[in-house]
Each structure stands twice: as C-alpha cells, then as structure tokens.
Design a protein around this motif. Structure first.
Motif, PDB file in Angstrom:
ATOM      1  N   ASP A 110       0.861  -1.187   0.000  1.00 29.68           N
ATOM      2  CA  ASP A 110       0.000   0.000   0.000  1.00 29.68           C
ATOM      3  C   ASP A 110       0.897   1.236   0.000  1.00 29.68           C
ATOM      4  OD1 ASP A 110      -1.756   2.103   0.515  1.00 29.68           O
ATOM      5  OD2 ASP A 110      -2.926   0.989   2.010  1.00 29.68           O
ATOM      6  N   LEU A 111       0.797   2.014  -1.076  1.00 33.97           N
ATOM      7  CA  LEU A 111       1.616   3.229  -1.179  1.00 33.97           C
ATOM      8  C   LEU A 111       0.808   4.425  -0.687  1.00 33.97           C
ATOM      9  CD1 LEU A 111       3.337   2.533  -4.631  1.00 33.97           C
ATOM     10  CD2 LEU A 111       4.316   2.301  -2.331  1.00 33.97           C
ATOM     11  N   GLY A 112       1.302   5.062   0.359  1.00 31.61           N
ATOM     12  CA  GLY A 112       0.557   6.133   1.016  1.00 31.61           C
ATOM     13  C   GLY A 112      -0.470   5.516   1.949  1.00 31.61           C
ATOM     14  N   VAL A 113       0.014   4.727   2.899  1.00 32.01           N
ATOM     15  CA  VAL A 113      -0.865   3.845   3.678  1.00 32.01           C
ATOM     16  C   VAL A 113      -1.810   4.612   4.610  1.00 32.01           C
ATOM     17  CG1 VAL A 113       0.820   3.423   5.523  1.00 32.01           C
ATOM     18  CG2 VAL A 113      -0.877   1.682   5.021  1.00 32.01           C
ATOM     19  N   GLY A 114      -1.416   5.802   5.054  1.00 31.79           N
ATOM     20  CA  GLY A 114      -2.305   6.626   5.891  1.00 31.79           C
ATOM     21  C   GLY A 114      -2.741   5.892   7.148  1.00 31.79           C
ATOM     22  N   SER A 115      -4.047   5.863   7.399  1.00 29.31           N
ATOM     23  CA  SER A 115      -4.575   5.166   8.577  1.00 29.31           C
ATOM     24  C   SER A 115      -4.398   3.661   8.481  1.00 29.31           C
ATOM     25  CB  SER A 115      -6.078   5.446   8.715  1.00 29.31           C
ATOM     26  OG  SER A 115      -6.785   4.872   7.622  1.00 29.31           O
ATOM     27  N   GLY A 116      -4.152   3.190   7.249  1.00 26.10           N
ATOM     28  CA  GLY A 116      -4.051   1.747   7.023  1.00 26.10           C
ATOM     29  C   GLY A 116      -5.363   1.131   6.579  1.00 26.10           C
ATOM     30  N   CYS A 117      -6.379   1.959   6.300  1.00 29.76           N
ATOM     31  CA  CYS A 117      -7.698   1.369   6.043  1.00 29.76           C
ATOM     32  C   CYS A 117      -7.680   0.394   4.871  1.00 29.76           C
ATOM     33  CB  CYS A 117      -8.784   2.428   5.911  1.00 29.76           C
ATOM     34  SG  CYS A 117      -8.635   3.502   4.492  1.00 29.76           S
ATOM     35  N   LEU A 165      -0.663  -4.293  -5.563  1.00 30.39           N
ATOM     36  CA  LEU A 165      -0.274  -2.935  -5.158  1.00 30.39           C
ATOM     37  C   LEU A 165      -1.551  -2.121  -5.053  1.00 30.39           C
ATOM     38  CD1 LEU A 165       2.443  -0.680  -6.862  1.00 30.39           C
ATOM     39  CD2 LEU A 165       0.223   0.208  -6.194  1.00 30.39           C
ATOM     40  N   VAL A 166      -1.799  -1.537  -3.907  1.00 31.49           N
ATOM     41  CA  VAL A 166      -2.968  -0.665  -3.766  1.00 31.49           C
ATOM     42  C   VAL A 166      -2.513   0.733  -3.379  1.00 31.49           C
ATOM     43  CG1 VAL A 166      -4.488  -2.577  -3.092  1.00 31.49           C
ATOM     44  CG2 VAL A 166      -3.405  -1.205  -1.316  1.00 31.49           C
ATOM     45  N   SER A 167      -3.301   1.711  -3.786  1.00 28.68           N
ATOM     46  CA  SER A 167      -2.985   3.082  -3.388  1.00 28.68           C
ATOM     47  C   SER A 167      -4.203   3.984  -3.553  1.00 28.68           C
ATOM     48  CB  SER A 167      -1.825   3.648  -4.234  1.00 28.68           C
ATOM     49  OG  SER A 167      -1.449   4.924  -3.751  1.00 28.68           O
ATOM     50  N   ASN A 168      -4.371   4.854  -2.580  1.00 37.11           N
ATOM     51  CA  ASN A 168      -5.294   5.981  -2.718  1.00 37.11           C
ATOM     52  C   ASN A 168      -4.408   7.213  -2.610  1.00 37.11           C
ATOM     53  OD1 ASN A 168      -7.257   7.923  -2.628  1.00 37.11           O
ATOM     54  ND2 ASN A 168      -7.982   7.414  -0.565  1.00 37.11           N
ATOM     55  N   PRO A 169      -3.730   7.556  -3.710  1.00 39.48           N
ATOM     56  CA  PRO A 169      -2.740   8.638  -3.642  1.00 39.48           C
ATOM     57  C   PRO A 169      -3.424  10.005  -3.640  1.00 39.48           C
ATOM     58  CG  PRO A 169      -2.936   7.892  -5.894  1.00 39.48           C
ATOM     59  CD  PRO A 169      -3.889   7.044  -5.076  1.00 39.48           C
ATOM     60  N   GLY A 216      -2.495  16.488  -5.574  1.00 37.88           N
ATOM     61  CA  GLY A 216      -2.051  15.668  -6.698  1.00 37.88           C
ATOM     62  C   GLY A 216      -1.262  16.437  -7.747  1.00 37.88           C
ATOM     63  N   GLY A 217      -0.881  17.670  -7.428  1.00 36.46           N
ATOM     64  CA  GLY A 217      -0.083  18.457  -8.371  1.00 36.46           C
ATOM     65  C   GLY A 217      -0.945  19.208  -9.370  1.00 36.46           C
ATOM     66  N   ALA A 218      -0.275  19.805 -10.374  1.00 35.06           N
ATOM     67  CA  ALA A 218      -0.930  20.739 -11.294  1.00 35.06           C
ATOM     68  C   ALA A 218      -2.116  20.102 -12.028  1.00 35.06           C
ATOM     69  CB  ALA A 218       0.087  21.279 -12.289  1.00 35.06           C
ATOM     70  N   ASP A 219      -2.038  18.806 -12.365  1.00 40.67           N
ATOM     71  CA  ASP A 219      -3.161  18.159 -13.055  1.00 40.67           C
ATOM     72  C   ASP A 219      -3.786  17.041 -12.219  1.00 40.67           C
ATOM     73  OD1 ASP A 219      -1.276  16.179 -13.203  1.00 40.67           O
ATOM     74  OD2 ASP A 219      -1.388  15.911 -15.384  1.00 40.67           O
ATOM     75  N   GLY A 220      -3.354  16.919 -10.985  1.00 40.50           N
ATOM     76  CA  GLY A 220      -3.916  15.901 -10.081  1.00 40.50           C
ATOM     77  C   GLY A 220      -3.355  14.506 -10.281  1.00 40.50           C
ATOM     78  N   LEU A 221      -2.483  14.351 -11.277  1.00 38.49           N
ATOM     79  CA  LEU A 221      -2.060  12.994 -11.671  1.00 38.49           C
ATOM     80  C   LEU A 221      -0.597  12.676 -11.358  1.00 38.49           C
ATOM     81  CD1 LEU A 221      -3.875  13.041 -15.137  1.00 38.49           C
ATOM     82  CD2 LEU A 221      -4.597  11.756 -13.104  1.00 38.49           C
ATOM     83  N   THR A 222       0.083  13.590 -10.691  1.00 35.18           N
ATOM     84  CA  THR A 222       1.524  13.419 -10.437  1.00 35.18           C
ATOM     85  C   THR A 222       1.844  12.079  -9.781  1.00 35.18           C
ATOM     86  OG1 THR A 222       1.741  15.799 -10.188  1.00 35.18           O
ATOM     87  CG2 THR A 222       3.537  14.466  -9.312  1.00 35.18           C
ATOM     88  N   ALA A 223       1.097  11.721  -8.750  1.00 35.02           N
ATOM     89  CA  ALA A 223       1.416  10.500  -8.007  1.00 35.02           C
ATOM     90  C   ALA A 223       1.241   9.256  -8.873  1.00 35.02           C
ATOM     91  CB  ALA A 223       0.532  10.395  -6.764  1.00 35.02           C
ATOM     92  N   TYR A 224       0.232   9.269  -9.758  1.00 38.06           N
ATOM     93  CA  TYR A 224       0.003   8.083 -10.605  1.00 38.06           C
ATOM     94  C   TYR A 224       1.184   7.836 -11.545  1.00 38.06           C
ATOM     95  CZ  TYR A 224      -4.673   8.722  -8.839  1.00 38.06           C
ATOM     96  OH  TYR A 224      -5.737   8.885  -7.994  1.00 38.06           O
ATOM     97  N   ARG A 225       1.765   8.930 -12.060  1.00 43.38           N
ATOM     98  CA  ARG A 225       2.911   8.768 -12.976  1.00 43.38           C
ATOM     99  C   ARG A 225       4.069   8.112 -12.239  1.00 43.38           C
ATOM    100  NH1 ARG A 225       1.287  14.097 -14.277  1.00 43.38           N
ATOM    101  NH2 ARG A 225      -0.112  13.983 -16.071  1.00 43.38           N
ATOM    102  N   ILE A 226       4.312   8.544 -11.013  1.00 39.68           N
ATOM    103  CA  ILE A 226       5.426   7.990 -10.242  1.00 39.68           C
ATOM    104  C   ILE A 226       5.154   6.524  -9.890  1.00 39.68           C
ATOM    105  CG2 ILE A 226       6.696   8.200  -8.076  1.00 39.68           C
ATOM    106  CD1 ILE A 226       6.052  11.228  -8.152  1.00 39.68           C
ATOM    107  N   GLY A 276      -8.991   6.817  -7.689  1.00 39.83           N
ATOM    108  CA  GLY A 276      -8.857   8.128  -8.310  1.00 39.83           C
ATOM    109  C   GLY A 276     -10.089   8.963  -8.070  1.00 39.83           C
ATOM    110  N   GLY A 277     -10.021  10.219  -8.507  1.00 36.27           N
ATOM    111  CA  GLY A 277     -11.141  11.139  -8.355  1.00 36.27           C
ATOM    112  C   GLY A 277     -12.054  11.085  -9.568  1.00 36.27           C
TER     113      GLY A 277
END
Ligand code: GLN
Length: 289
Positions: A123-130, A193-197, A223-233, A252-253
């Motif tokens: 989990d990338l950006g695990v936060g609370s772990g939910c 791999l899960v993520s809610n970036p 998420g940066g200028a177009d909201g998608l920065t984290a997905y590219r990485i 995603g949103g």
C-alpha cells in the motif's frame, strides 16, 4: 446549587450551534458528540435526557462543539472512523477513510479470489491503514507492506494494525515517492499494489469542503498541477514492484479514470474496466501486470 443544563438541553444547544456553522445532520452529530463527551451510548443518552449533565460533560461538550463549528471532521473529533465494518483510529495526520474507498476492497476480493492465498500486498501512502489492514483481515494468510511519507501517519497505521490483530503480518516503511530510490526500500515483488494517492488538482483544494481543505493532510490530497503526479510515479515503478500476473488497484477522483488507465498502460500494465463506487463514479482502476 444551580443545576446545569440537562443532556437534552445540551443536544439542542449543540444542534443550533452546528446549524449556524452550515452543517447538515446536526441532531445526529450532536448525539455523537454528546455520547463522546459523556462516555454514554445512544440509549443511555435517551434514558437520561432529562437529567442535569455533570459540569465536566458540559465543558467537554462546549470544546467538542467549538471544534466541529470550525468544521473539523467528525472523525478527528471522535478519533475513530469505521471502514469496511472495522474501527480505524484516525488523527489529522491521516485522511479520513471514506466509503468510496471500499470500492477498492471489493475490487481486490473480486480480482484475487481465494482468501487463503499468501498474497504479498503493498500500500503506497498507507495513511490510517484502512486499505492495507482491511485486506490483511480479508486475506488471513497475506502479508503487507505500507509506505508513507508521514511518520505520524505510520504511527496511526501501526496502532490500527495492532488493534485489528494484523501487526505480525504488517511492515510499515517510511518512504516518500517524491524522492529518488524510494521503491528500493520495498522488498517486492508484490501480488497486489494498492494506493489511494493524493489526486486533487492543487488549485482546486481550497474550493473543497472546509473539513477537507482546512483539516485533512495536504500531503494526502495534493495531486499536483493536473492531479495525476502520483500516478505517474507509482505507474513507473509498478512493473518492478508487481509480480507478473499481479495487480495494481488505484483509487482516483471523478473523471480521472481514463487518464489513470493511460498512465498505467504507458508503463506497460494492462488497465481493466474501472470499478464504480456507489455514486456511479469510476473510482478504482485495476491494472494487470
Ligand atoms: N477523496 C478525497 C476527497 O474527496 C481525496 C483523497 C485523495 O486525494 N486521495 O477529497
């Protein structure tokens, strides 16, 4: 001795204060706040409605109400939010778990059938772990790695792993995908791999509900200028992190699923039809490696 307000009077006063702050569902929230302040359940509050509340409860209630009037999220005030029927401790260091994200859990259970599989989950950006910890509950033989750039978030995730009884199968790693070499910290490959970036366009954050814009962690939203920065990485590292035949499931949103799918396709994965949340929004993009 002058008697203080009754529980019922406190409820009414709180509801009035919340209404003037532009909040909906004020009776419901007032009851939750009073229950929290008094350490009483709903039935007890009703039974004792006409009793004067102890001075400590009146003071506590005033403080909790003031926080909510400033539009602090209920979950931060109560310190807990339910996700997938499980209790998660939360603090302002982590995004409040949202029902939308349960779409990702449903997608995982559907795409990776067989609950006894010893899945390796990241989990990338695990936060609370939910996300990660719910998956570890659902897959009792799985192990999980959760990365987060926030040390404070990792503390919360660790507490949740312990209270949910999955700490022995959870590894929490401080790591920041904005820094080169981050993926080397994770000993993959993973089956899932899960993520809610963070996916909010930077310029639109201030227009979100005050609960989100003023109280939730910027790191988890921006998420940066177009909201998608984290997905590219994340997509760029995905082929190395995910075993062949494994899945990426990313949240995603609204309106982002097509772009997210293209990003994962360009990285060499095979995006599948996005999964919709209860509101019909394409919420989760599955991509097969
Ligand atoms: N779901 C959050 C919102 O609605 C955003 C969370 C995120 O950026 N991942 O504001």
């Amino acid at each position: 001795m002058i008697e203080g307000p009754t529980y019922d009077a406190l409820l009414r006063d709180t509801a009035v204060a919340l209404t003037s702050a532009g909040i909906d569902n004020v009776r419901f929230e007032a009851r939750l706040l009073l229950g929290h302040a008094a350490g009483l359940g709903v039935e007890q509050l009703i039974a004792r409605g006409g009793d004067p509340a102890p001075a400590g409860v009146v003071t506590a209630m005033r403080e909790l109400t003031a926080r909510r009037v400033r539009r602090e999220p209920m979950a931060y005030i109560l310190g807990e939010r339910e996700f997938w029927g499980l209790p998660f401790k939360v603090s302002p260091a982590v995004l409040v778990p949202r029902p939308d994200s349960e779409t990702l859990i449903e997608a995982a259970l559907d795409l990776l059938p067989g609950r006894e599989r010893p899945l390796r989950i990241l989990d990338l950006g695990v936060g609370s772990g939910c996300l990660l910890l719910t998956l570890l509950k659902e897959y009792p033989e799985a192990t999980g790695v959760g990365m987060d750039a926030s040390e404070a978030a990792l503390v919360i995730a660790g507490e949740n792993a312990a209270s949910l009884g999955v700490a022995a199968r959870t590894r929490l790693v401080p790591g920041d995908w904005r820094k080169a070499g981050w993926a080397d910290l994770l000993d993959g490959p993973f089956d899932l791999l899960v993520s809610n970036p963070p996916y909010i366009v930077t310029d639109t954050i201030s227009a979100l509900m005050p609960e989100v814009a003023n109280h939730e962690p910027r790191l988890a939203l921006d998420g940066g200028a177009d909201g998608l920065t984290a997905y590219r990485i994340i997509a760029a590292a995905a082929p190395r992190l995910i075993a062949p035949g494994g899945w990426a499931l990313v949240e995603g949103g609204e309106g982002q699923a097509t772009d997210i799918s293209s990003i994962f396709a360009a990285a060499g994965l095979s995006p599948q039809i996005p999964r919709k949340d209860l509101a019909g929004v394409e919420r989760v993009v599955p991509a097969l490696h």
